[in-house]
Design a protein around this motif. Structure first.
Motif, mmCIF file in Angstrom:
data_model
loop_
_atom_site.group_PDB
_atom_site.id
_atom_site.type_symbol
_atom_site.label_atom_id
_atom_site.label_comp_id
_atom_site.label_asym_id
_atom_site.label_seq_id
_atom_site.Cartn_x
_atom_site.Cartn_y
_atom_site.Cartn_z
ATOM 1 N N ASN A 57 0.911 -1.132 0.007
ATOM 2 C CA ASN A 57 -0.002 -0.145 -0.103
ATOM 3 C C ASN A 57 0.844 1.270 -0.063
ATOM 4 O O ASN A 57 1.864 1.482 0.651
ATOM 5 C CB ASN A 57 -0.918 -0.160 1.406
ATOM 6 N N ALA A 58 0.350 2.104 -0.714
ATOM 7 C CA ALA A 58 1.464 3.417 -1.067
ATOM 8 C C ALA A 58 1.408 4.252 0.304
ATOM 9 O O ALA A 58 2.702 4.362 0.743
ATOM 10 C CB ALA A 58 0.772 4.393 -2.216
ATOM 11 N N ARG A 59 0.450 4.409 0.835
ATOM 12 C CA ARG A 59 0.662 5.250 2.135
ATOM 13 C C ARG A 59 1.674 4.685 3.154
ATOM 14 O O ARG A 59 2.366 5.078 3.816
ATOM 15 C CB ARG A 59 -0.788 5.470 2.892
ATOM 16 N N PHE A 60 1.193 3.197 3.483
ATOM 17 C CA PHE A 60 2.000 2.548 4.439
ATOM 18 C C PHE A 60 3.441 2.373 4.056
ATOM 19 O O PHE A 60 4.445 2.516 4.892
ATOM 20 C CB PHE A 60 1.456 0.814 4.358
ATOM 21 N N TRP A 62 5.376 4.458 2.086
ATOM 22 C CA TRP A 62 5.950 5.760 2.238
ATOM 23 C C TRP A 62 6.147 6.005 3.818
ATOM 24 O O TRP A 62 7.230 6.359 4.081
ATOM 25 C CB TRP A 62 5.084 6.936 1.659
ATOM 26 N N PHE A 63 5.306 5.938 4.603
ATOM 27 C CA PHE A 63 5.397 6.012 6.060
ATOM 28 C C PHE A 63 6.414 5.156 6.518
ATOM 29 O O PHE A 63 7.304 5.724 7.181
ATOM 30 C CB PHE A 63 3.952 5.941 6.817
ATOM 31 N N TYR A 108 3.455 13.767 4.460
ATOM 32 C CA TYR A 108 3.366 13.410 3.143
ATOM 33 C C TYR A 108 2.377 12.220 2.963
ATOM 34 O O TYR A 108 1.592 12.039 2.025
ATOM 35 C CB TYR A 108 4.553 13.253 2.403
ATOM 36 N N PRO A 109 2.831 11.008 3.507
ATOM 37 C CA PRO A 109 2.207 9.616 3.388
ATOM 38 C C PRO A 109 0.707 9.572 3.620
ATOM 39 O O PRO A 109 -0.126 9.220 2.972
ATOM 40 C CB PRO A 109 2.803 8.651 4.278
ATOM 41 N N PHE A 110 0.220 10.558 4.532
ATOM 42 C CA PHE A 110 -1.151 10.749 5.017
ATOM 43 C C PHE A 110 -1.888 11.907 4.003
ATOM 44 O O PHE A 110 -3.088 11.843 4.372
ATOM 45 C CB PHE A 110 -1.269 10.878 6.461
ATOM 46 N N ILE A 112 -1.492 11.350 0.772
ATOM 47 C CA ILE A 112 -1.469 10.557 -0.323
ATOM 48 C C ILE A 112 -2.912 10.383 -0.897
ATOM 49 O O ILE A 112 -3.719 9.777 -0.174
ATOM 50 C CB ILE A 112 -0.777 9.275 -0.486
ATOM 51 N N ARG A 113 -3.401 10.530 -2.218
ATOM 52 C CA ARG A 113 -4.641 10.159 -2.729
ATOM 53 C C ARG A 113 -4.639 9.240 -3.708
ATOM 54 O O ARG A 113 -4.297 9.267 -4.883
ATOM 55 C CB ARG A 113 -5.358 11.385 -3.291
ATOM 56 N N ARG A 179 -1.239 16.174 -5.922
ATOM 57 C CA ARG A 179 -2.260 15.636 -5.303
ATOM 58 C C ARG A 179 -3.584 16.228 -5.493
ATOM 59 O O ARG A 179 -4.708 15.412 -5.497
ATOM 60 C CB ARG A 179 -2.125 15.844 -3.650
#
Length: 265
Positions: A57-60, A62-63, A108-110, A112-113, A179
């Motif tokens: 998952n992109a958000r996960f 990046w974080f 930034y990670p949070f 992301i759309r 974004r």
């Protein structure tokens, strides 16, 4: 944490020697990466394929991959004998580093759309790099870097600091533009407009390259220079790939827009 470092290194001279070798190794990594990227795009986002592992998952991604670049340096500052952190040049350089990674790891990670998943190999390599570079940069600045008293008024520090801020601003602004390309519910790709995107396809990459080039000029060390060069190699490749993709995808893509350097490249 001092006890752990004393187990790894028998003396400060040995640790500083290792930090220098880590920087030289990063130069080698940059050269190898440059050659590799001549034949293959960095496998993430629109270029991701299953051969680089299962999707994360992109958000996960990046974080988690960026977090070591924040937490490991923070541990070094809090739980080791950081003998140089009382010096103003060191404080300002450390602040530049942390401001970038607080934004990159915690904000930034949070925002992301609907980002596309990241292949596990890319995620794992980014995680390792953030550990490696975070230790190298902050351990050097907090415990070994020595600057003359006048360094904060030296042209290298002043110009480098301005470049860092300009690059940081371009990077954050460009991410905001990307974004907000799609309205809620929309899918597909659109041509980014505004900010430095009026001049280059990789405005966000230009911002980060400028940021770390300024950091290297202000820091004036082999460690900051290695980071800046490695960043430039990776992100310049991404900018060129994006530019080619945009030109192929959109018939009306602005022909005057360059890949990375306004009016030149």
């Amino acid at each position: 944490m001092d006890a752990l470092l004393s187990l790894l290194f028998s003396s400060e001279e040995e640790e500083l020697y290792m930090l220098d070798r880590m920087a030289y190794l990063m130069f080698l990594m940059a050269a190898c990466t440059f050659i590799t990227l001549l034949f293959e795009n960095v496998p993430y986002g629109r270029y991701a394929t299953s051969k680089y592992g299962f999707p994360v998952n992109a958000r996960f991604a990046w974080f988690v991959q960026e977090l070591p670049a924040l937490l490991l340096p923070l541990c070094l500052l809090l739980w080791t004998s950081s003998s140089k952190t009382s010096l103003l040049p060191n404080q300002l350089l450390i602040a530049m580093y942390f401001l970038h990674y607080v934004q990159r790891a915690c904000i930034y990670p949070f925002l992301i759309r609907g980002g596309k998943p990241t292949p596990f190999a890319s995620f794992a390599l980014a995680f390792v790099f953030c550990c490696y570079n975070g230790f190298m940069q902050i351990r050097y600045l907090s415990h070994y870097a020595e600057y003359p008293a006048y360094w904060v008024t030296h042209p290298c520090f002043l110009i480098g600091s301005v470049l860092w801020f300009v690059g940081w601003f371009i990077n954050v602004q460009s991410d905001h533009i990307l974004r907000n390309l799609r309205k809620p519910g929309e899918t597909g790709y659109k041509v980014p407009k505004g900010g430095m995107f009026e001049y280059v396809s990789g405005a966000n990459f230009l911002g980060e390259i400028t940021e770390w080039a300024g950091f290297a000029l202000a820091g004036h060390s082999v460690h900051s220079a290695a980071f800046a060069i490695f960043t430039a190699v990776v992100l310049a490749s991404r900018a060129v790939a994006h530019h080619k993709w945009y030109l192929a995808k959109f018939e009306d893509y602005p022909k005057s827009r360059k890949a990375l350097i306004p009016f030149l490249f």
